[in-house]
Design a protein around this motif. Structure first.
Motif, PDB file in Angstrom:
ATOM      1  N   VAL A 328       0.837  -1.203   0.000  1.00  0.00           N
ATOM      2  CA  VAL A 328       0.000   0.000   0.000  1.00  0.00           C
ATOM      3  C   VAL A 328       0.871   1.252   0.000  1.00  0.00           C
ATOM      4  O   VAL A 328       0.618   2.202  -0.749  1.00  0.00           O
ATOM      5  N   ILE A 329       1.903   1.274   0.806  1.00  0.00           N
ATOM      6  CA  ILE A 329       2.803   2.436   0.853  1.00  0.00           C
ATOM      7  C   ILE A 329       3.430   2.663  -0.509  1.00  0.00           C
ATOM      8  O   ILE A 329       3.517   3.807  -0.991  1.00  0.00           O
ATOM      9  N   ASN A 330       3.862   1.600  -1.165  1.00  0.00           N
ATOM     10  CA  ASN A 330       4.471   1.740  -2.493  1.00  0.00           C
ATOM     11  C   ASN A 330       3.462   2.253  -3.521  1.00  0.00           C
ATOM     12  O   ASN A 330       3.808   3.008  -4.439  1.00  0.00           O
ATOM     13  N   LYS A 331       2.201   1.850  -3.393  1.00  0.00           N
ATOM     14  CA  LYS A 331       1.169   2.346  -4.309  1.00  0.00           C
ATOM     15  C   LYS A 331       0.934   3.842  -4.111  1.00  0.00           C
ATOM     16  O   LYS A 331       0.724   4.576  -5.082  1.00  0.00           O
ATOM     17  N   VAL A 332       0.998   4.282  -2.860  1.00  0.00           N
ATOM     18  CA  VAL A 332       0.832   5.707  -2.576  1.00  0.00           C
ATOM     19  C   VAL A 332       2.004   6.490  -3.157  1.00  0.00           C
ATOM     20  O   VAL A 332       1.826   7.552  -3.770  1.00  0.00           O
ATOM     21  N   PHE A 333       3.213   5.974  -2.985  1.00  0.00           N
ATOM     22  CA  PHE A 333       4.385   6.628  -3.576  1.00  0.00           C
ATOM     23  C   PHE A 333       4.260   6.677  -5.100  1.00  0.00           C
ATOM     24  O   PHE A 333       4.564   7.694  -5.728  1.00  0.00           O
ATOM     25  N   LYS A 334       3.821   5.579  -5.692  1.00  0.00           N
ATOM     26  CA  LYS A 334       3.711   5.513  -7.151  1.00  0.00           C
ATOM     27  C   LYS A 334       2.707   6.522  -7.678  1.00  0.00           C
ATOM     28  O   LYS A 334       2.884   7.099  -8.760  1.00  0.00           O
ATOM     29  N   ALA A 335       1.648   6.771  -6.924  1.00  0.00           N
ATOM     30  CA  ALA A 335       0.632   7.740  -7.349  1.00  0.00           C
ATOM     31  C   ALA A 335       1.186   9.156  -7.347  1.00  0.00           C
ATOM     32  O   ALA A 335       0.663  10.031  -8.040  1.00  0.00           O
ATOM     33  N   GLY A 336       2.261   9.390  -6.587  1.00  0.00           N
ATOM     34  CA  GLY A 336       2.871  10.708  -6.561  1.00  0.00           C
ATOM     35  C   GLY A 336       2.065  11.713  -5.760  1.00  0.00           C
ATOM     36  O   GLY A 336       1.038  11.403  -5.161  1.00  0.00           O
ATOM     37  N   LYS A 337       2.542  12.958  -5.799  1.00  0.00           N
ATOM     38  CA  LYS A 337       1.908  14.010  -5.003  1.00  0.00           C
ATOM     39  C   LYS A 337       0.494  14.325  -5.458  1.00  0.00           C
ATOM     40  O   LYS A 337      -0.340  14.785  -4.690  1.00  0.00           O
ATOM     41  N   GLU A 338       0.202  14.089  -6.725  1.00  0.00           N
ATOM     42  CA  GLU A 338      -1.137  14.365  -7.235  1.00  0.00           C
ATOM     43  C   GLU A 338      -2.100  13.207  -6.964  1.00  0.00           C
ATOM     44  O   GLU A 338      -3.314  13.376  -7.055  1.00  0.00           O
ATOM     45  N   GLY A 339      -1.553  12.042  -6.649  1.00  0.00           N
ATOM     46  CA  GLY A 339      -2.396  10.857  -6.489  1.00  0.00           C
ATOM     47  C   GLY A 339      -3.347  10.935  -5.309  1.00  0.00           C
ATOM     48  O   GLY A 339      -4.546  10.689  -5.450  1.00  0.00           O
ATOM     49  N   PHE A 340      -2.795  11.268  -4.151  1.00  0.00           N
ATOM     50  CA  PHE A 340      -3.624  11.362  -2.938  1.00  0.00           C
ATOM     51  C   PHE A 340      -3.276  12.654  -2.209  1.00  0.00           C
ATOM     52  O   PHE A 340      -2.669  12.624  -1.121  1.00  0.00           O
ATOM     53  N   PRO A 341      -3.630  13.801  -2.786  1.00  0.00           N
ATOM     54  CA  PRO A 341      -3.250  15.082  -2.167  1.00  0.00           C
ATOM     55  C   PRO A 341      -3.860  15.289  -0.797  1.00  0.00           C
ATOM     56  O   PRO A 341      -3.307  16.034   0.021  1.00  0.00           O
ATOM     57  N   ASN A 342      -4.975  14.637  -0.529  1.00  0.00           N
ATOM     58  CA  ASN A 342      -5.643  14.782   0.767  1.00  0.00           C
ATOM     59  C   ASN A 342      -5.473  13.543   1.642  1.00  0.00           C
ATOM     60  O   ASN A 342      -6.274  13.304   2.560  1.00  0.00           O
ATOM     61  N   GLY A 343      -4.423  12.763   1.355  1.00  0.00           N
ATOM     62  CA  GLY A 343      -4.170  11.573   2.139  1.00  0.00           C
ATOM     63  C   GLY A 343      -5.125  10.435   1.786  1.00  0.00           C
ATOM     64  O   GLY A 343      -5.925  10.532   0.852  1.00  0.00           O
ATOM     65  N   ILE A 344      -5.015   9.331   2.523  1.00  0.00           N
ATOM     66  CA  ILE A 344      -5.911   8.195   2.293  1.00  0.00           C
ATOM     67  C   ILE A 344      -6.709   7.900   3.557  1.00  0.00           C
ATOM     68  O   ILE A 344      -6.234   8.095   4.674  1.00  0.00           O
ATOM     69  N   SER A 345      -7.910   7.431   3.358  1.00  0.00           N
ATOM     70  CA  SER A 345      -8.772   7.020   4.470  1.00  0.00           C
ATOM     71  C   SER A 345      -8.583   5.524   4.712  1.00  0.00           C
ATOM     72  O   SER A 345      -7.936   4.824   3.922  1.00  0.00           O
ATOM     73  N   ALA A 346      -9.191   5.034   5.772  1.00  0.00           N
ATOM     74  CA  ALA A 346      -9.151   3.591   6.034  1.00  0.00           C
ATOM     75  C   ALA A 346      -9.836   2.841   4.903  1.00  0.00           C
ATOM     76  O   ALA A 346      -9.401   1.750   4.494  1.00  0.00           O
ATOM     77  N   GLN A 347     -10.883   3.420   4.371  1.00  0.00           N
ATOM     78  CA  GLN A 347     -11.601   2.789   3.259  1.00  0.00           C
ATOM     79  C   GLN A 347     -10.720   2.705   2.020  1.00  0.00           C
ATOM     80  O   GLN A 347     -10.707   1.691   1.323  1.00  0.00           O
ATOM     81  N   LYS A 348      -9.976   3.764   1.742  1.00  0.00           N
ATOM     82  CA  LYS A 348      -9.074   3.752   0.586  1.00  0.00           C
ATOM     83  C   LYS A 348      -7.942   2.745   0.807  1.00  0.00           C
ATOM     84  O   LYS A 348      -7.552   2.023  -0.110  1.00  0.00           O
ATOM     85  N   TYR A 349      -7.431   2.682   2.033  1.00  0.00           N
ATOM     86  CA  TYR A 349      -6.388   1.701   2.350  1.00  0.00           C
ATOM     87  C   TYR A 349      -6.917   0.294   2.093  1.00  0.00           C
ATOM     88  O   TYR A 349      -6.220  -0.560   1.532  1.00  0.00           O
ATOM     89  N   ALA A 350      -8.165   0.041   2.513  1.00  0.00           N
ATOM     90  CA  ALA A 350      -8.763  -1.282   2.319  1.00  0.00           C
ATOM     91  C   ALA A 350      -8.838  -1.633   0.836  1.00  0.00           C
ATOM     92  O   ALA A 350      -8.590  -2.777   0.437  1.00  0.00           O
TER      93      ALA A 350
END
Length: 392
Positions: A328-350
Motif C-alpha cells: 500500500v505504501i508503495n502504491k501511494v508513492f507511485k501515485a505521486g503528489k497528485e495521487g492522494f493530495p488529501n491523504g488516504i482514508s481507512a476505506q481507501k487503504y482497504a
C-alpha cells in the motif's frame, strides 16, 4: 484558409527575443538543476526516475493521438532496450515495443545529425503493429507520404467535415524536408535572427523545429509522435544529455490548447501571404516554453517522490511491516503528489490493500505507531499521509 508553408517568405520564421529571453533562461536553469540532481544521486534512483519519465512519455505521446498503450508492456520494453534486466522480458505488445525503441533511440543517438534515414527509422518504430490494422493497411511506412490526395486534418461527420489544416503536397516534401534538416543540423544556421551572431537558445530551436516539422507533416501518420521526439532530440543536443521531463504528459492534459496553438501558428489568410508578421512565431514559442517549464516542474516532483521513497525505505529497512503494508505504501508513492493530495482514508487503504476496513484500520494504527504514516483529522475526516521525515 491558407497556410504558412504557402507564404512568399516561407520558412523565414522570426520572433521577438526580448519577449522570450527570460523564459528561455528559466527553462535552461531548471534543465541544469534537474539533470544535476540526477547526476549527484544514487544510480538506482536516477535510473528509476528516468525510466518512469520515459514510460510517461511513451504512454502520453501515444494517448495524444488516441492510441492507448499498456504501461506494463512499455516499461518491460524499455527495460529490455536499456539492458536493465538480466534476461529479456517477453513483451507481446508490438506497439509498446515500437514506442520504447523510439524513445531509446532518441536518447542514445541525440548527438548525431538528424537525417532522413533516422526519421524513416523512427516512423517504422511508431507504426510498428499498424500493418495488422485494416484501417491503416494502405499507409506508407518508413517513407514520406506519396498519395496525390491532399493530406488534411479534418473533423466532423461525413459530408459536414471541417478542414483544420492542409499540409504541403507530396511534390514539395523532399525539398521542404531537406531544407528543414539542413537548418536543424547546420550550426551556422542556429543564429538568433534578432541579434547578429547570437546562437538560438536550445529551447527556442526545439520550438521552431517542432512547428516546422508539424507544418510539413511529411508522413501518412505518426507526425505528432515523431514531432515530439524531435523536441527531445533538439533539447538533448542543447543540454548535452537526455532531458529529464515528459512534455507529452503535460500536453495530454491540455491537448485542445496544444492543437489550437499549432493551428494558430500554421494558418493564415490569403491576404497575409506576403506579410512578414505571419511568420513571427513569438506567441507559439512563448506557449511552447511555458509548457516545457510546466513539464519540468512535474518531472521535478516525480524525481523528488522517488528520492523520498528511497529515503523512507532506508529509514524503515528494519521496521517490521507486513507485505500488505509495504504494498500500500508503495502504491501511494507511485501515485505521486497528485495521487492522494488529501491523504488516504481507512476505506481507501482497504481498497488498495484488498482487505477489510477493520484490517485496514489496524494496519494504519500500526503504521502510525511505527512512524511510517501520520494522521490528520478525526472521525470520517481522518486521513493518513506517509511520514517523509523521521520522528522528532
Amino acid at each position: 484558409m491558407n497556410y504558412i508553408w504557402q507564404h512568399n517568405h516561407w520558412p523565414q520564421f522570426s520572433y521577438d527575443s526580448s519577449k522570450l529571453s527570460a523564459l528561455a533562461y528559466q527553462y535552461a536553469k531548471q534543465a541544469a538543476q534537474l539533470s544535476g540532481s540526477l547526476a549527484h544521486t544514487d544510480l538506482d534512483d536516477s535510473i528509476s526516475a528516468q525510466l518512469d519519465l520515459m514510460v510517461d512519455e511513451a504512454i502520453n505521446t501515444s494517448l495524444i493521438e488516441g492510441e492507448n498503450l499498456n504501461p506494463a508492456s512499455v516499461r518491460s520494453s524499455l527495460q529490455n532496450y536499456l539492458n536493465l534486466t538480466p534476461t529479456p522480458i517477453n513483451v507481446a505488445d508490438v506497439k509498446a515495443e515500437g514506442m520504447a525503441a523510439l524513445l531509446v533511440d532518441v536518447r542514445k543517438y541525440f548527438n548525431k545529425p538528424l537525417s532522413k534515414e533516422t526519421l524513416f527509422s523512427w516512423h517504422e518504430m511508431v507504426l510498428a503493429g499498424f500493418e495488422d490494422n485494416i484501417l491503416h493497411s494502405d499507409l506508407t511506412v518508413g517513407q514520406w507520404r506519396d498519395s496525390p490526395e491532399p493530406m488534411q486534418i479534418v473533423s466532423g461527420p461525413v459530408g459536414y467535415e471541417r478542414v483544420h489544416y492542409e499540409a504541403p503536397p507530396v511534390q514539395n516534401l523532399e525539398a521542404f524536408m531537406a531544407e528543414f534538416l539542413n537548418w536543424f543540423n547546420n550550426q551556422d544556421s542556429h543564429q538568433d535572427n534578432q541579434e547578429d551572431n547570437q546562437p538560438i537558445p536550445g529551447v527556442i530551436r526545439a520550438g521552431i523545429a517542432h512547428l516546422w516539422f508539424e507544418v510539413i507533416h511529411p508522413f501518412d501518420d505518426g507526425n505528432g509522435r515523431i514531432g515530439r521526439a524531435i523536441i527531445e532530440y533538439a533539447l538533448a543536443q542543447d543540454l548535452g544529455m537526455p532531458v529529464v521531463l515528459s512534455m507529452s504528459t503535460h500536453i495530454e492534459k491540455n491537448k485542445k490548447e496544444y492543437y489550437r496553438q499549432l493551428n494558430a501558428a500554421s494558418c493564415c489568410d490569403r491576404s497575409e501571404l506576403d506579410d512578414p508578421a505571419v511568420l513571427d512565431i513569438t506567441v507559439w514559442l512563448s506557449w511552447f516554453i511555458h509548457t516545457l517549464i510546466a513539464a519540468q516542474q512535474e518531472a521535478a516532483e516525480k524525481v523528488s517522490t522517488i528520492f523520498e521513497k528511497t529515503d523512507f525505505w532506508q529509514r524503515h529497512k528494519n521496521t517490521a511491516l507486513s507485505e500488505r503494508q509495504k504494498a500500500v505504501i508503495n502504491k501511494v508513492f507511485k501515485a505521486g503528489k497528485e495521487g492522494f493530495p488529501n491523504g488516504i482514508s481507512a476505506q481507501k487503504y482497504a481498497a488498495l490493500g484488498k482487505c477489510s476496513k477493520a484490517t485496514a484500520t489496524r494496519d494504519l494504527g500500526d503504521l502510525v505507531a511505527k512512524n511510517c504514516v501520520r494522521s490528520e483529522g478525526v472521525g470520517r475526516g481522518l486521513r493518513y499521509f506517509i511520514a517523509l521525515s523521521p520522528a522528532p
